[in-house]
Design a protein around this motif. Sequence first.
Motif, PDB file in Angstrom:
ATOM      1  N   HIS A  50       0.802  -1.395   0.027  1.00 32.37           N
ATOM      2  CA  HIS A  50      -0.069  -0.042  -0.172  1.00 32.37           C
ATOM      3  C   HIS A  50       0.875   1.381  -0.133  1.00 32.37           C
ATOM      4  N   SER A  51       0.188   2.131  -0.543  1.00 33.57           N
ATOM      5  CA  SER A  51       0.749   3.574  -0.423  1.00 33.57           C
ATOM      6  C   SER A  51       0.656   4.312   0.978  1.00 33.57           C
ATOM      7  N   ARG A  52       1.540   4.908   1.509  1.00 30.36           N
ATOM      8  CA  ARG A  52       1.189   5.686   2.761  1.00 30.36           C
ATOM      9  C   ARG A  52       0.356   6.945   2.447  1.00 30.36           C
ATOM     10  N   ASN A  53       0.491   7.350   1.233  1.00 33.90           N
ATOM     11  CA  ASN A  53      -0.309   8.490   0.728  1.00 33.90           C
ATOM     12  C   ASN A  53      -1.116   8.028  -0.498  1.00 33.90           C
ATOM     13  N   ASP A  54      -2.529   7.799  -0.182  1.00 28.05           N
ATOM     14  CA  ASP A  54      -3.229   7.158  -1.064  1.00 28.05           C
ATOM     15  C   ASP A  54      -4.917   7.888  -0.810  1.00 28.05           C
ATOM     16  N   ALA A  55      -5.313   8.822  -1.397  1.00 25.46           N
ATOM     17  CA  ALA A  55      -6.296   9.559  -1.328  1.00 25.46           C
ATOM     18  C   ALA A  55      -7.371   9.678  -2.444  1.00 25.46           C
ATOM     19  N   ASP A  56      -8.757   9.484  -2.373  1.00 23.82           N
ATOM     20  CA  ASP A  56      -9.541   9.886  -3.302  1.00 23.82           C
ATOM     21  C   ASP A  56      -9.974  11.341  -3.051  1.00 23.82           C
ATOM     22  N   MET A  57      -9.618  12.278  -3.967  1.00 23.82           N
ATOM     23  CA  MET A  57      -9.778  13.687  -4.083  1.00 23.82           C
ATOM     24  C   MET A  57     -11.121  14.142  -4.475  1.00 23.82           C
ATOM     25  N   ALA A 169       3.194  14.986  -3.612  1.00 21.43           N
ATOM     26  CA  ALA A 169       3.842  14.425  -4.790  1.00 21.43           C
ATOM     27  C   ALA A 169       3.193  13.156  -5.002  1.00 21.43           C
ATOM     28  N   GLY A 170       2.766  12.803  -6.203  1.00 26.19           N
ATOM     29  CA  GLY A 170       2.418  11.325  -6.550  1.00 26.19           C
ATOM     30  C   GLY A 170       1.981  11.427  -7.998  1.00 26.19           C
ATOM     31  N   VAL A 171       1.043  10.302  -8.293  1.00 24.32           N
ATOM     32  CA  VAL A 171       0.722  10.203  -9.651  1.00 24.32           C
ATOM     33  C   VAL A 171      -0.814  10.075  -9.616  1.00 24.32           C
ATOM     34  N   ILE A 172      -1.443  10.527 -10.875  1.00 21.73           N
ATOM     35  CA  ILE A 172      -2.926  10.379 -10.772  1.00 21.73           C
ATOM     36  C   ILE A 172      -3.121   8.990 -11.290  1.00 21.73           C
ATOM     37  N   ALA A 173      -3.624   7.949 -10.385  1.00 19.52           N
ATOM     38  CA  ALA A 173      -4.065   6.676 -10.497  1.00 19.52           C
ATOM     39  C   ALA A 173      -5.412   6.502 -11.091  1.00 19.52           C
ATOM     40  N   GLU A 174      -6.435   7.182 -10.941  1.00 19.28           N
ATOM     41  CA  GLU A 174      -7.823   7.046 -11.241  1.00 19.28           C
ATOM     42  C   GLU A 174      -8.209   8.457 -11.439  1.00 19.28           C
ATOM     43  N   ARG A 175      -9.147   8.592 -12.811  1.00 22.17           N
ATOM     44  CA  ARG A 175     -10.004   9.811 -12.987  1.00 22.17           C
ATOM     45  C   ARG A 175     -11.454   9.470 -12.871  1.00 22.17           C
ATOM     46  N   HIS A 176     -12.181  10.014 -12.013  1.00 21.22           N
ATOM     47  CA  HIS A 176     -13.513   9.331 -12.001  1.00 21.22           C
ATOM     48  C   HIS A 176     -14.464  10.411 -12.382  1.00 21.22           C
ATOM     49  N   LYS A 177     -14.255  11.778 -12.912  1.00 15.07           N
ATOM     50  CA  LYS A 177     -14.887  12.627 -13.437  1.00 15.07           C
ATOM     51  C   LYS A 177     -14.288  13.202 -14.716  1.00 15.07           C
ATOM     52  N   GLU A 178     -15.060  13.466 -15.708  1.00 16.24           N
ATOM     53  CA  GLU A 178     -14.333  14.155 -16.792  1.00 16.24           C
ATOM     54  C   GLU A 178     -14.640  15.454 -16.896  1.00 16.24           C
ATOM     55  N   ALA A 179     -14.079  16.284 -17.784  1.00 18.80           N
ATOM     56  CA  ALA A 179     -14.314  17.506 -18.370  1.00 18.80           C
ATOM     57  C   ALA A 179     -15.578  17.867 -18.708  1.00 18.80           C
ATOM     58  N   GLY A 180     -16.405  18.776 -18.418  1.00 14.97           N
ATOM     59  CA  GLY A 180     -17.683  18.966 -18.689  1.00 14.97           C
ATOM     60  C   GLY A 180     -18.726  18.257 -17.765  1.00 14.97           C
ATOM     61  N   GLU A 181     -18.295  17.388 -16.950  1.00 10.31           N
ATOM     62  CA  GLU A 181     -19.404  16.802 -15.810  1.00 10.31           C
ATOM     63  C   GLU A 181     -19.720  17.813 -14.742  1.00 10.31           C
ATOM     64  N   ALA A 190     -10.702  12.567  -8.380  1.00  9.90           N
ATOM     65  CA  ALA A 190      -9.603  11.698  -9.133  1.00  9.90           C
ATOM     66  C   ALA A 190      -8.920  11.270  -7.731  1.00  9.90           C
ATOM     67  N   ARG A 191      -8.027  10.107  -7.937  1.00 10.36           N
ATOM     68  CA  ARG A 191      -7.162   9.538  -6.802  1.00 10.36           C
ATOM     69  C   ARG A 191      -5.805   9.536  -7.178  1.00 10.36           C
ATOM     70  N   VAL A 192      -5.135  10.186  -6.039  1.00  8.88           N
ATOM     71  CA  VAL A 192      -3.701  10.541  -6.159  1.00  8.88           C
ATOM     72  C   VAL A 192      -2.705   9.377  -5.261  1.00  8.88           C
ATOM     73  N   VAL A 193      -1.829   8.603  -5.761  1.00  8.15           N
ATOM     74  CA  VAL A 193      -1.206   8.018  -5.053  1.00  8.15           C
ATOM     75  C   VAL A 193       0.052   8.363  -5.063  1.00  8.15           C
ATOM     76  N   ASP A 194       0.950   8.226  -3.783  1.00  9.71           N
ATOM     77  CA  ASP A 194       2.475   8.564  -3.469  1.00  9.71           C
ATOM     78  C   ASP A 194       3.174   7.075  -4.068  1.00  9.71           C
ATOM     79  N   PRO A 195       3.800   6.926  -5.030  1.00 12.18           N
ATOM     80  CA  PRO A 195       4.563   5.812  -5.218  1.00 12.18           C
ATOM     81  C   PRO A 195       5.816   5.370  -4.574  1.00 12.18           C
ATOM     82  N   VAL A 267       8.540  -2.540  -6.653  1.00 10.09           N
ATOM     83  CA  VAL A 267       6.903  -2.875  -6.334  1.00 10.09           C
ATOM     84  C   VAL A 267       5.989  -1.957  -6.468  1.00 10.09           C
ATOM     85  N   LEU A 268       4.599  -2.578  -6.500  1.00 16.94           N
ATOM     86  CA  LEU A 268       3.642  -1.543  -7.031  1.00 16.94           C
ATOM     87  C   LEU A 268       2.870  -1.390  -5.857  1.00 16.94           C
ATOM     88  N   THR A 269       1.945  -0.486  -5.594  1.00 18.71           N
ATOM     89  CA  THR A 269       0.807  -0.051  -4.818  1.00 18.71           C
ATOM     90  C   THR A 269      -0.136  -1.374  -5.041  1.00 18.71           C
TER      91      THR A 269
END
Length: 357
Positions: A50-57, A169-181, A190-195, A267-269
Amino acid sequence: MRKTLLLSLGLVAAVSAPMASGQAPPALVQVEQVRSAALARNLPLSGRVHSRNDADMSMTLAGELKWVLEPGTEVAAGDVIAELDQLPIELRKLELEHLVERERINVNYLDKELQRLRQLREDNNASERMLDEGSMQRDASRMDIRSLEARIDQVNDELRRSQLVAPYAGVIAERHKEAGEYARPGDVIARVVDPTHLELRFEIPVVYQKRISRGQLVNFAAQGSQLLGDTPQSFQARIRTIIPTANANSQTFQVRADIDTADTGAVLTGQLVNLQLSMASADTSLQVPRDAIVLRGEGKFVFRIGDDDTAHKVVVTVGEGAADWVSVNGDLSPGDWVAIRGLERLRDGQTVNRQGS
């Protein structure tokens, strides 16, 4: 012919002499020392990275999304990862700023009017009541300016919150909403994960609670690599947190261990791993190699080799084991030598030639 017969009888007598006296010839044995130590054995477990920093924004404002970063985009702490359409907010701010300007004009007028009333009051051409009303209107207009400025501060806060900012600092792991929604407060954008700051989480049966400690090293390897015929790469993690709450169904408790940052690229989250946890007993015990235990109809025993190279049978009770060693109870002391090879025909009281001592 007579000489040959006498020579044969002499050889038979020489060979039969030790057997007739009840003494077996010295047996060749390999020996090892009895030790006193805490029994440590490896407990095989499964865990997950698991990542110690893993949040749904999520947004705290409602509005139409103007843009959202794509999955896989690397971000630094403070970078904007999504933004709402700010035009409605900016228009409200502009309206409030115009109201402030109007109230300032009004305050300037009331200040001048109050000065004229004071001059008239000095000439007894204005009443005290008129002077109080002019002062009250001027002060009320000033308070209106402060209220409008507070509302502008609120709008500025909305402008700030219309941008979704990465808290680390991290990477965008998931995008739950698109532009225009349309996004509502609390909707995950979006979900941001610190790898880079990873930890290993795994469950341990509650019966082993006293056998682990913070700072203990854990060896682990990724699952699945053996399917390709590869040798799994081994990594280490250090136990940081022991959560002292048992799962009512599985009767386990969770442990978290920090993974070395040098290994985070391998290793990966979310990755499943197999791990080995060394479980040391709280008490020390006498231990002998497993190969020293003799199992026969009369029970379990070992052969202790004395200083005179004589084998002595010692009955033992065998306890827990780990790897090539087992704990025993019997007439043994740390440092005693016991036979581990050549036991097949060894007898109590027999002389031996030892190896490995």
